[in-house]
Design a protein around this motif. Structure first.
Motif, PDB file in Angstrom:
ATOM      1  N   ASN A 174       4.907  36.069  21.161  1.00 30.92           N
ATOM      2  CA  ASN A 174       3.667  36.293  20.422  1.00 30.92           C
ATOM      3  C   ASN A 174       3.135  35.010  19.800  1.00 30.92           C
ATOM      4  N   ALA A 175       4.032  34.154  19.303  1.00 27.84           N
ATOM      5  CA  ALA A 175       3.594  32.868  18.749  1.00 27.84           C
ATOM      6  C   ALA A 175       2.950  32.007  19.833  1.00 27.84           C
ATOM      7  N   VAL A 176       3.492  32.040  21.029  1.00 22.14           N
ATOM      8  CA  VAL A 176       2.946  31.249  22.130  1.00 22.14           C
ATOM      9  C   VAL A 176       1.587  31.787  22.560  1.00 22.14           C
ATOM     10  N   PHE A 177       1.468  33.099  22.683  1.00 20.70           N
ATOM     11  CA  PHE A 177       0.200  33.693  23.116  1.00 20.70           C
ATOM     12  C   PHE A 177      -0.914  33.485  22.083  1.00 20.70           C
ATOM     13  N   ALA A 178      -0.544  33.224  20.845  1.00 24.29           N
ATOM     14  CA  ALA A 178      -1.542  33.024  19.792  1.00 24.29           C
ATOM     15  C   ALA A 178      -1.903  31.563  19.572  1.00 24.29           C
ATOM     16  N   ALA A 179      -1.225  30.636  20.258  1.00 26.37           N
ATOM     17  CA  ALA A 179      -1.295  29.221  19.887  1.00 26.37           C
ATOM     18  C   ALA A 179      -2.500  28.476  20.451  1.00 26.37           C
TER      19      ALA A 179
END
Length: 299
Positions: A174-179
């Protein structure tokens, strides 16, 4: 194309690394390792062993041993073997890891090659998320992040909803998809359209020591697929992501933001940064190219 592969070798990872090393379009700068198919120390040992077999003098930077927030992790030895490379059990310790973490290696190379580095992540996304934490400019310094992971509106391969790489660290994903990366997700929608059979691996074995190694470790992988009722071969998961880095025109994509729910399903989220999701690939072309590349390796 300057590339770092973030990996958890892993039988299908081994083929992907060999493919990336052999393709003339790719300049492989090194490998970063993560838990996943194996414990992270096994990932690093296997990565160094594979690079030595390929004759590739490249650094291996070890990364995350656990998912975000976890205190334990147990690899799926039934899929890749207790040491990660199928029936191979006595895998030598060759060389040493780089003297920096995977996240630091990723951040440093992205800063050194702004707008030029492609990161191909074929394991859980923990190292990528750690790199975002380490440097807020990491996502924009990277030219493109291509991940093997996810199952978009189709069943998963580790639970009914989830693909394994995403499931193993939902918070990091989720952190990667939001970055805000220029991000391409090559998940089960595409990779299940590629199929390597026992005959395909046997053909690779006729080519070189590399082909023989890939054939040897494939036997365990094929037996796993047979154990779950898939008798016609195994999907070429990680190599398909490598091919998407170089030959995007062979894929069909949709564009959407992505979110990972508590079950590990990758679902559309229009509030998130748009990324490309591979829905189709020319599967026969992908398999034929992988076979030809390995067959020609070292010739």
């Amino acid at each position: 194309m300057k590339m770092i592969i973030d990996t958890d070798p892993g039988i299908d990872d081994a083929l992907a690394i060999a493919l990336a090393h052999a393709l003339p379009e790719i300049e492989l700068l090194g490998l970063t390792t993560v838990f996943g198919n194996t414990f992270v120390h096994q990932s690093s040992r296997n990565a160094r062993y594979i690079l030595d077999l390929l004759g590739a003098d490249l650094p291996v930077a070890e990364g995350a041993a656990l998912p975000w927030g976890a205190t334990t992790y147990q690899p799926s030895a039934n899929v890749h073997g207790t040491e990660g490379l199928g029936d191979l059990l006595d895998i030598p310790q060759i060389g040493q890891n780089a003297h920096e973490s995977a996240a630091a290696f990723l951040v440093r190379n992205a800063a050194a090659h702004p707008g030029a580095l492609v990161v191909c992540a074929i394991g859980p996304l923990t190292n990528i998320a750690d790199a975002i934490k380490l440097d807020p400019h990491f996502a924009t310094n990277v030219k493109q992040l291509v991940i093997m992971g996810g199952a978009y509106d189709i069943p998963g391969n580790i639970t009914p909803e989830a693909e394994a790489n995403i499931f193993h660290d939902i918070a990091a994903a989720n952190a990667v998809f939001a970055a805000g990366f220029d991000l391409v997700m090559v998940g089960l929608n595409a990779t299940h359209q590629t199929l390597l059979t026992a005959d395909d691996f046997a053909q690779m074995a006729q080519a070189s020591a590399v082909g023989q190694f890939i054939d040897e470790i494939s036997h365990y992988y094929l037996r796993f697929y047979e154990s779950v009722g898939k008798h016609d071969g195994c999907a070429m998961h990680d190599s398909t992501a490598v091919l998407a880095c170089v030959y995007p025109e062979r894929f069909t994509f949709i564009e959407t933001g992505l979110f990972v729910d508590e079950k590990g399903a990758t679902i559309a989220d229009p509030s998130r940064p748009v990324c490309k999701v591979a829905m189709d690939v020319e599967g026969g072309w992908a398999v034929d190219l992988a076979k030809a590349t390995i067959f020609d390796f070292g010739r």
